[in-house]
Design a protein around this motif. Structure first.
Motif, PDB file in Angstrom:
ATOM      1  N   PRO A  16      45.504  46.631  28.488  1.00  0.00           N
ATOM      2  CA  PRO A  16      44.129  47.110  28.660  1.00  0.00           C
ATOM      3  C   PRO A  16      43.282  46.089  29.408  1.00  0.00           C
ATOM      4  CG  PRO A  16      44.432  46.297  26.440  1.00  0.00           C
ATOM      5  CD  PRO A  16      45.786  46.269  27.090  1.00  0.00           C
ATOM      6  N   PRO A  17      42.250  46.534  30.123  1.00  0.00           N
ATOM      7  CA  PRO A  17      41.370  45.590  30.824  1.00  0.00           C
ATOM      8  C   PRO A  17      40.621  44.709  29.838  1.00  0.00           C
ATOM      9  CG  PRO A  17      40.443  47.798  30.851  1.00  0.00           C
ATOM     10  CD  PRO A  17      41.827  47.935  30.307  1.00  0.00           C
ATOM     11  N   ILE A  18      40.394  43.465  30.229  1.00  0.00           N
ATOM     12  CA  ILE A  18      39.669  42.529  29.366  1.00  0.00           C
ATOM     13  C   ILE A  18      38.214  42.956  29.210  1.00  0.00           C
ATOM     14  CG2 ILE A  18      38.879  40.138  29.162  1.00  0.00           C
ATOM     15  CD1 ILE A  18      41.428  39.314  30.663  1.00  0.00           C
ATOM     16  N   SER A  19      37.638  43.478  30.274  1.00  0.00           N
ATOM     17  CA  SER A  19      36.233  43.872  30.245  1.00  0.00           C
ATOM     18  C   SER A  19      36.014  45.020  31.228  1.00  0.00           C
ATOM     19  CB  SER A  19      35.334  42.687  30.630  1.00  0.00           C
ATOM     20  OG  SER A  19      35.554  42.329  31.997  1.00  0.00           O
ATOM     21  N   LEU A  20      34.863  45.658  31.107  1.00  0.00           N
ATOM     22  CA  LEU A  20      34.513  46.733  32.036  1.00  0.00           C
ATOM     23  C   LEU A  20      34.388  46.201  33.453  1.00  0.00           C
ATOM     24  CD1 LEU A  20      33.630  49.585  32.742  1.00  0.00           C
ATOM     25  CD2 LEU A  20      31.322  49.020  31.952  1.00  0.00           C
ATOM     26  N   ASP A  21      33.755  45.033  33.624  1.00  0.00           N
ATOM     27  CA  ASP A  21      33.592  44.479  34.969  1.00  0.00           C
ATOM     28  C   ASP A  21      34.947  44.183  35.608  1.00  0.00           C
ATOM     29  OD1 ASP A  21      30.895  44.686  34.799  1.00  0.00           O
ATOM     30  OD2 ASP A  21      30.489  42.553  34.546  1.00  0.00           O
ATOM     31  N   GLU A  22      35.894  43.689  34.819  1.00  0.00           N
ATOM     32  CA  GLU A  22      37.226  43.436  35.360  1.00  0.00           C
ATOM     33  C   GLU A  22      37.883  44.730  35.828  1.00  0.00           C
ATOM     34  OE1 GLU A  22      41.257  41.093  34.039  1.00  0.00           O
ATOM     35  OE2 GLU A  22      40.395  42.524  32.628  1.00  0.00           O
ATOM     36  N   LYS A  32      35.053  38.937  40.579  1.00  0.00           N
ATOM     37  CA  LYS A  32      34.625  39.729  39.432  1.00  0.00           C
ATOM     38  C   LYS A  32      33.220  39.353  38.987  1.00  0.00           C
ATOM     39  CE  LYS A  32      36.304  38.704  35.424  1.00  0.00           C
ATOM     40  NZ  LYS A  32      37.239  38.522  34.279  1.00  0.00           N
ATOM     41  N   SER A  33      32.886  38.085  39.084  1.00  0.00           N
ATOM     42  CA  SER A  33      31.572  37.622  38.633  1.00  0.00           C
ATOM     43  C   SER A  33      30.439  38.215  39.461  1.00  0.00           C
ATOM     44  CB  SER A  33      31.508  36.090  38.688  1.00  0.00           C
ATOM     45  OG  SER A  33      31.765  35.623  40.013  1.00  0.00           O
TER      46      SER A  33
END
Length: 388
Positions: free
Chosen positions: A139-145, A271-272
């Motif tokens: 799964p993705p670590i975060s939505l932004d990732e 990503k940032s």
């Protein structure tokens, strides 16, 4: 190999049709899926110049080499083969005989319509869904990732950064596919057009604005949008036809099929950069619409998605046409649910009356809740909608 939700669908279709066609963007996993689902069938890619010449010049001889069927990859490259495929399948009578894949929607569909109508089960395979990644244990670590990385399979099975992969993908797409489909003399102008479209993902399609900003004609912009649709780069979401308000917007909305590709095209290479980027909300909306489409396509179903917007700015991002009812869904990238998130839903429900079905709101937070009689779904739980 990450298991695909469409795997069972194509096996089911192979029980009832002599042909199964798998179409979708390049690098979405069509070849991998077809070979995994039918490991005993021989495989032939019509991208291979020698095989394509053989199929072009002697289609009967070519098909004689596959008496028990085959997987034909990028079959739209050899349109004259379709009539011979029809005759051979009709005489044979077996189901699931030929598996056809193609990355150019219009070319494949037009040949199927002309020669194989009623004989083909269709699946549109887009890049990974978040459900597929979750079930594979990545799964993705975060939505932004997730928004930054996108969901094309090669990014998840090889040591390459999203920026490197998308750069090569666009170069290949422009140099090969675009030249095959239309005679684009100025590839730099087409690439500029592609970047302008990425900057407008999640917005109403305005061909005149795109044409002016790219210094091309309106007809050229229209033709180029069709090319992006045909190769599964973009999807046009249509307004719903029901007249709940006479001052309706009739233009479609433009969405990229993959947020990672759109992000790269607008210059988001880290990503940032995404956290405070002005397109973050549009990219989130693009991702949600993409997940909803994948939920339909992976089951072999056409899209039942629309949107509603009137001339005063009232809008519902997605309407699910369920036949007797329309289920509205609002999309908000924020992590905190506020009362204004429900304005468009309430307006539309008031106009739709008995036609209104169960309302949803998908947002960028992490808490499942019910607010103002609306099911509020966090982004990580979107499968509760897509897998219904």
């Amino acid at each position: 190999m990450i298991p695909r939700r469409a795997h069972k669908t194509i096996l089911d279709l192979a029980q009832g049709f002599p042909f199964v066609a798998i179409t979708g963007p390049r690098q979405s996993g069509k070849t991998t899926l077809s070979r995994a689902a039918f490991p005993d069938k021989p495989y032939a890619s019509l991208e291979d110049p020698d095989l394509r010449e053989f199929a072009d010049n002697d289609p009967r001889g070519f098909l004689a080499g596959y008496p028990d069927g085959a997987i034909f990859d990028e079959v739209q490259r050899c349109p004259q083969l379709f009539s011979y495929l029809q005759t051979r399948a009709d005489l044979d009578g077996r189901q699931g005989l030929y598996i056809l894949t193609g990355s150019q929607q219009f070319g494949l569909f037009s040949n199927i319509t002309q020669s194989l109508a009623g004989r083909v089960g269709m699946v549109q395979l887009l890049p990974f869904s978040s459900t597929e990644l979750n079930q594979a244990g990545i799964p993705p670590i975060s939505l932004d990732e997730l928004l930054f990385t996108g969901l094309y399979p090669p990014i998840y099975d090889r040591p390459v950064s999203p920026a490197q992969w998308y750069s090569g993908y666009i170069h290949t797409y422009l140099e090969r596919d675009v030249r095959q489909m239309i005679n684009v003399r100025d590839l730099s102008a087409f690439q500029r057009f592609l970047r302008l479209c990425a900057a407008r993902t999640g917005q109403l399609l305005n061909l005149s604005s795109l044409a002016n900003d790219c210094s091309i004609t309106h007809n050229t912009a229209k033709a180029w949008i069709s090319i992006l649709e045909a190769s599964y780069i973009v999807h046009l979401l249509l307004p719903h036809h029901s007249n709940f308000n006479k001052r309706l917007i009739k233009s479609p909305k433009l969405y990229f099929h993959d947020t990672g590709l759109a992000a790269w095209l607008v210059g988001i290479h880290e990503k940032s950069h995404l956290s405070f980027h002005p397109l973050r909300g549009a990219l989130f909306e693009t991702w949600v619409v993409g997940e909803l489409l994948k939920g339909r396509f992976n089951r072999g179903l056409p899209s039942n998605l629309y949107f509603w917007r009137d001339s005063t700015g009232n809008e519902v991002d997605v309407l699910f046409d369920q036949g007797l009812t329309l289920e509205p869904l609002e999309i908000k990238a924020g992590q905190t649910v506020t009362s204004d998130y429900f304005t468009g839903l309430k307006k539309w429900i008031g106009l739709a009356g008995q036609s209104a079905g169960r309302p949803f709101l998908v947002y960028g937070g992490d808490k499942l809740q019910t607010r103002q009689e609306v099911d509020v779904i966090p982004w990580s739980k979107i499968s509760s909608i897509t897998e219904r």
